[in-house]
Design a protein around this motif. Structure first.
Motif, PDB file in Angstrom:
ATOM      1  N   THR A 134       0.828  -1.208   0.000  1.00  0.00           N
ATOM      2  CA  THR A 134       0.000   0.000   0.000  1.00  0.00           C
ATOM      3  C   THR A 134       0.860   1.254   0.000  1.00  0.00           C
ATOM      4  O   THR A 134       0.531   2.244  -0.690  1.00  0.00           O
ATOM      5  CB  THR A 134      -0.929  -0.004   1.231  1.00  0.00           C
ATOM      6  OG1 THR A 134      -1.756  -1.170   1.185  1.00  0.00           O
ATOM      7  CG2 THR A 134      -1.808   1.233   1.266  1.00  0.00           C
ATOM      8  N   ARG A 135       1.953   1.267   0.740  1.00  0.00           N
ATOM      9  CA  ARG A 135       2.826   2.433   0.771  1.00  0.00           C
ATOM     10  C   ARG A 135       3.341   2.758  -0.624  1.00  0.00           C
ATOM     11  O   ARG A 135       3.317   3.919  -1.057  1.00  0.00           O
ATOM     12  CB  ARG A 135       3.993   2.206   1.723  1.00  0.00           C
ATOM     13  CG  ARG A 135       3.603   2.104   3.193  1.00  0.00           C
ATOM     14  CD  ARG A 135       4.825   1.911   4.091  1.00  0.00           C
ATOM     15  NE  ARG A 135       5.692   3.070   4.050  1.00  0.00           N
ATOM     16  CZ  ARG A 135       6.906   3.112   3.525  1.00  0.00           C
ATOM     17  NH1 ARG A 135       7.433   2.021   2.979  1.00  0.00           N
ATOM     18  NH2 ARG A 135       7.615   4.210   3.534  1.00  0.00           N
ATOM     19  N   HIS A 136       3.792   1.749  -1.351  1.00  0.00           N
ATOM     20  CA  HIS A 136       4.316   1.981  -2.697  1.00  0.00           C
ATOM     21  C   HIS A 136       3.204   2.402  -3.671  1.00  0.00           C
ATOM     22  O   HIS A 136       3.392   3.317  -4.472  1.00  0.00           O
ATOM     23  CB  HIS A 136       5.012   0.723  -3.216  1.00  0.00           C
ATOM     24  CG  HIS A 136       6.350   0.466  -2.596  1.00  0.00           C
ATOM     25  ND1 HIS A 136       7.460   1.239  -2.835  1.00  0.00           N
ATOM     26  CD2 HIS A 136       6.763  -0.499  -1.731  1.00  0.00           C
ATOM     27  CE1 HIS A 136       8.489   0.772  -2.158  1.00  0.00           C
ATOM     28  NE2 HIS A 136       8.096  -0.284  -1.477  1.00  0.00           N
ATOM     29  N   ALA A 137       2.069   1.721  -3.593  1.00  0.00           N
ATOM     30  CA  ALA A 137       0.983   2.035  -4.523  1.00  0.00           C
ATOM     31  C   ALA A 137       0.408   3.423  -4.261  1.00  0.00           C
ATOM     32  O   ALA A 137       0.054   4.151  -5.196  1.00  0.00           O
ATOM     33  CB  ALA A 137      -0.118   0.977  -4.426  1.00  0.00           C
ATOM     34  N   ASP A 138       0.309   3.804  -3.002  1.00  0.00           N
ATOM     35  CA  ASP A 138      -0.195   5.137  -2.662  1.00  0.00           C
ATOM     36  C   ASP A 138       0.703   6.218  -3.254  1.00  0.00           C
ATOM     37  O   ASP A 138       0.221   7.188  -3.864  1.00  0.00           O
ATOM     38  CB  ASP A 138      -0.282   5.275  -1.143  1.00  0.00           C
ATOM     39  CG  ASP A 138      -0.671   6.677  -0.712  1.00  0.00           C
ATOM     40  OD1 ASP A 138      -1.866   7.008  -0.802  1.00  0.00           O
ATOM     41  OD2 ASP A 138       0.211   7.448  -0.294  1.00  0.00           O
ATOM     42  N   ALA A 139       2.005   6.075  -3.077  1.00  0.00           N
ATOM     43  CA  ALA A 139       2.931   7.076  -3.609  1.00  0.00           C
ATOM     44  C   ALA A 139       2.882   7.127  -5.135  1.00  0.00           C
ATOM     45  O   ALA A 139       2.894   8.214  -5.737  1.00  0.00           O
ATOM     46  CB  ALA A 139       4.353   6.763  -3.132  1.00  0.00           C
ATOM     47  N   LEU A 140       2.786   5.957  -5.782  1.00  0.00           N
ATOM     48  CA  LEU A 140       2.801   5.920  -7.240  1.00  0.00           C
ATOM     49  C   LEU A 140       1.530   6.514  -7.837  1.00  0.00           C
ATOM     50  O   LEU A 140       1.591   7.263  -8.825  1.00  0.00           O
ATOM     51  CB  LEU A 140       2.988   4.479  -7.728  1.00  0.00           C
ATOM     52  CG  LEU A 140       3.058   4.297  -9.245  1.00  0.00           C
ATOM     53  CD1 LEU A 140       4.186   5.118  -9.854  1.00  0.00           C
ATOM     54  CD2 LEU A 140       3.206   2.820  -9.603  1.00  0.00           C
ATOM     55  N   CYS A 141       0.367   6.225  -7.288  1.00  0.00           N
ATOM     56  CA  CYS A 141      -0.861   6.771  -7.875  1.00  0.00           C
ATOM     57  C   CYS A 141      -0.917   8.291  -7.699  1.00  0.00           C
ATOM     58  O   CYS A 141      -1.432   9.002  -8.574  1.00  0.00           O
ATOM     59  CB  CYS A 141      -2.108   6.097  -7.323  1.00  0.00           C
ATOM     60  SG  CYS A 141      -2.482   6.386  -5.585  1.00  0.00           S
ATOM     61  N   ARG A 142      -0.356   8.797  -6.608  1.00  0.00           N
ATOM     62  CA  ARG A 142      -0.294  10.259  -6.440  1.00  0.00           C
ATOM     63  C   ARG A 142       0.621  10.902  -7.468  1.00  0.00           C
ATOM     64  O   ARG A 142       0.315  11.974  -8.007  1.00  0.00           O
ATOM     65  CB  ARG A 142       0.153  10.596  -5.017  1.00  0.00           C
ATOM     66  CG  ARG A 142      -0.875  10.218  -3.953  1.00  0.00           C
ATOM     67  CD  ARG A 142      -0.334  10.475  -2.561  1.00  0.00           C
ATOM     68  NE  ARG A 142      -1.223   9.959  -1.542  1.00  0.00           N
ATOM     69  CZ  ARG A 142      -2.265  10.632  -1.053  1.00  0.00           C
ATOM     70  NH1 ARG A 142      -2.517  11.869  -1.494  1.00  0.00           N
ATOM     71  NH2 ARG A 142      -3.037  10.099  -0.136  1.00  0.00           N
ATOM     72  N   ARG A 143       1.745  10.249  -7.755  1.00  0.00           N
ATOM     73  CA  ARG A 143       2.648  10.775  -8.787  1.00  0.00           C
ATOM     74  C   ARG A 143       1.975  10.735 -10.151  1.00  0.00           C
ATOM     75  O   ARG A 143       2.117  11.679 -10.954  1.00  0.00           O
ATOM     76  CB  ARG A 143       3.936   9.970  -8.816  1.00  0.00           C
ATOM     77  CG  ARG A 143       4.820  10.141  -7.585  1.00  0.00           C
ATOM     78  CD  ARG A 143       6.246   9.710  -7.836  1.00  0.00           C
ATOM     79  NE  ARG A 143       6.368   8.330  -8.284  1.00  0.00           N
ATOM     80  CZ  ARG A 143       6.521   7.293  -7.469  1.00  0.00           C
ATOM     81  NH1 ARG A 143       6.538   7.489  -6.145  1.00  0.00           N
ATOM     82  NH2 ARG A 143       6.666   6.076  -7.938  1.00  0.00           N
ATOM     83  N   ALA A 144       1.243   9.650 -10.437  1.00  0.00           N
ATOM     84  CA  ALA A 144       0.573   9.541 -11.731  1.00  0.00           C
ATOM     85  C   ALA A 144      -0.497  10.618 -11.890  1.00  0.00           C
ATOM     86  O   ALA A 144      -0.658  11.209 -12.971  1.00  0.00           O
ATOM     87  CB  ALA A 144      -0.057   8.155 -11.865  1.00  0.00           C
ATOM     88  N   LEU A 145      -1.238  10.893 -10.829  1.00  0.00           N
ATOM     89  CA  LEU A 145      -2.260  11.930 -10.899  1.00  0.00           C
ATOM     90  C   LEU A 145      -1.630  13.300 -11.092  1.00  0.00           C
ATOM     91  O   LEU A 145      -2.123  14.112 -11.887  1.00  0.00           O
ATOM     92  CB  LEU A 145      -3.106  11.898  -9.624  1.00  0.00           C
ATOM     93  CG  LEU A 145      -4.357  12.771  -9.642  1.00  0.00           C
ATOM     94  CD1 LEU A 145      -5.352  12.258 -10.676  1.00  0.00           C
ATOM     95  CD2 LEU A 145      -4.998  12.795  -8.254  1.00  0.00           C
ATOM     96  N   LYS A 146      -0.547  13.551 -10.387  1.00  0.00           N
ATOM     97  CA  LYS A 146       0.124  14.849 -10.523  1.00  0.00           C
ATOM     98  C   LYS A 146       0.655  15.037 -11.949  1.00  0.00           C
ATOM     99  O   LYS A 146       0.578  16.133 -12.515  1.00  0.00           O
ATOM    100  CB  LYS A 146       1.283  14.925  -9.525  1.00  0.00           C
ATOM    101  CG  LYS A 146       1.996  16.265  -9.509  1.00  0.00           C
ATOM    102  CD  LYS A 146       3.057  16.294  -8.417  1.00  0.00           C
ATOM    103  CE  LYS A 146       3.756  17.651  -8.390  1.00  0.00           C
ATOM    104  NZ  LYS A 146       4.806  17.690  -7.310  1.00  0.00           N
ATOM    105  N   ALA A 147       1.169  13.960 -12.541  1.00  0.00           N
ATOM    106  CA  ALA A 147       1.714  14.060 -13.900  1.00  0.00           C
ATOM    107  C   ALA A 147       0.627  14.363 -14.923  1.00  0.00           C
ATOM    108  O   ALA A 147       0.832  15.144 -15.853  1.00  0.00           O
ATOM    109  CB  ALA A 147       2.431  12.750 -14.259  1.00  0.00           C
ATOM    110  N   ILE A 148      -0.563  13.749 -14.753  1.00  0.00           N
ATOM    111  CA  ILE A 148      -1.615  13.946 -15.745  1.00  0.00           C
ATOM    112  C   ILE A 148      -2.294  15.293 -15.586  1.00  0.00           C
ATOM    113  O   ILE A 148      -2.893  15.827 -16.530  1.00  0.00           O
ATOM    114  CB  ILE A 148      -2.665  12.800 -15.668  1.00  0.00           C
ATOM    115  CG1 ILE A 148      -3.484  12.725 -16.966  1.00  0.00           C
ATOM    116  CG2 ILE A 148      -3.575  12.966 -14.482  1.00  0.00           C
ATOM    117  CD1 ILE A 148      -2.748  12.252 -18.163  1.00  0.00           C
ATOM    118  N   THR A 149      -2.231  15.880 -14.379  1.00  0.00           N
ATOM    119  CA  THR A 149      -2.925  17.147 -14.132  1.00  0.00           C
ATOM    120  C   THR A 149      -1.976  18.347 -14.143  1.00  0.00           C
ATOM    121  O   THR A 149      -2.424  19.470 -13.922  1.00  0.00           O
ATOM    122  CB  THR A 149      -3.662  17.102 -12.790  1.00  0.00           C
ATOM    123  OG1 THR A 149      -2.732  16.808 -11.740  1.00  0.00           O
ATOM    124  CG2 THR A 149      -4.746  16.046 -12.800  1.00  0.00           C
ATOM    125  N   ALA A 150      -0.694  18.075 -14.351  1.00  0.00           N
ATOM    126  CA  ALA A 150       0.288  19.198 -14.332  1.00  0.00           C
ATOM    127  C   ALA A 150       0.075  20.126 -15.524  1.00  0.00           C
ATOM    128  O   ALA A 150      -0.320  19.708 -16.598  1.00  0.00           O
ATOM    129  CB  ALA A 150       1.689  18.629 -14.353  1.00  0.00           C
TER     130      ALA A 150
END
Length: 229
Positions: free
Chosen positions: A213-229
Motif C-alpha cells: 500500500t505504501r508503494h501504490a499510494d505514492a505511485l498513484c499520487r505521482r501519476a495523478l500529478k503528472a496527468i494534471t500538471a
C-alpha cells in the motif's frame, strides 16, 4: 497517457450497482487458503482522485513477496465511473484499477487493496469485487474502521480482535506495530481471513500499513500529478 473511459455497460445508478453487487457476491470464494506469506509475488493497488477534473489514477506495484522489493509497477488514469455512495466505492475506481493491473507484464500474485472485502455492509467491498472480476486472490487492508463493532486488540504486534457484523466475524482489527492503532483486515477472494492477517503482518516489517500500500499510494499520487500538471 490514455484516459480510461467509463465502460458502456457500467451501472448508471445506485439500484443498478446494488444489483451487480448482489449478483457478483455469490461468486466470492472464501474456502481457499491462498498463497503462503512470503512466497511468489504480491501486488498493492491504490487510487488517488482529482475531483475537479473527475479523474482517478490507479497504481499497481508488484513486490517480491520474500524480500519486499519492487519488481514492477504500472499506472492508469480514468474517468471517475460512479458517484460517491458509501458502500459502492468500488464502482468509482474498478475500471481504472483493472487497467493498471492489465498493464503489468507479469502476473500480480496476491493483490492487496487499501479497502475492504467481507468487512462491508453487503459483504462485498473492493477486495471482493476485484477478486471476482479478475479471479485473483485478493485481500483488503484498510487504514480506518467501517461500521463494525470491535474491541481494541492488545498492544503487541500481531494482536487481533474480530470485526463483527450481525454476529459474524467479517474481518479483524490487527496490530502491526506495538502501541500503534490497528489496521482492518478482511478476506476478499480466494484467501482465508487467517491467511490475510498473516500476509498483512509479513508486509508490515517497519510501518503500520503494508509495503504494498505504501508503494501504490505514492505511485498513484505521482501519476495523478503528472496527468494534471
Amino acid at each position: 497517457m490514455t484516459i480510461i473511459e467509463i465502460p458502456a455497460d457500467w451501472p448508471a445508478d445506485e439500484a443498478e450497482a446494488l444489483a451487480v453487487q448482489d449478483e457478483l457476491r455469490g461468486r466470492v470464494v472464501l474456502d481457499e487458503p491462498g498463497p503462503a506469506p512470503g512466497t511468489g509475488l504480491v501486488t498493492g493497488v491504490d487510487v488517488a482522485y482529482d475531483d475537479e477534473r473527475d479523474l482517478v489514477a490507479a497504481a499497481a506495484v508488484v513486490l517480491d513477496a520474500r524480500t519486499l522489493t519492487v519488481v514492477e509497477e504500472a499506472t492508469a488514469v480514468g474517468r471517475v465511473s460512479f458517484p460517491y455512495v458509501p458502500g459502492l466505492l468500488a464502482f468509482r475506481e474498478v475500471p481504472t484499477v483493472l487497467a493498471a493491473l492489465a498493464a503489468l507484464r507479469g502476473g500480480p500474485g496476491l493483490v492487496v487493496c487499501d479497502g475492504y472485502g467481507r468487512a462491508h455492509p453487503r459483504r462485498f467491498g473492493l477486495a471482493s469485487h476485484l477478486g471476482v472480476l479478475t479471479g485473483l486472490p485478493v485481500i483488503g487492508v484498510a487504514k480506518n474502521p467501517f461500521t463494525f463493532t470491535y474491541e481494541q486488540p492488545a498492544r503487541e504486534r500481531g494482536a487481533a480482535a474480530p470485526l463483527v457484523a450481525d454476529g459474524e466475524e467479517v474481518g479483524r482489527a490487527l496490530r502491526t506495530r506495538e502501541g500503534v492503532k490497528p489496521v482492518f483486515v478482511s478476506a476478499g477472494h480466494r484467501v482465508t481471513l487467517d491467511n490475510a492477517c498473516a500476509h498483512t503482518l509479513h508486509l508490515t516489517p517497519r510501518y503500520r500499513i503494508p509495503e504494498t500500500t505504501r508503494h501504490a499510494d505514492a505511485l498513484c499520487r505521482r501519476a495523478l500529478k503528472a496527468i494534471t500538471a
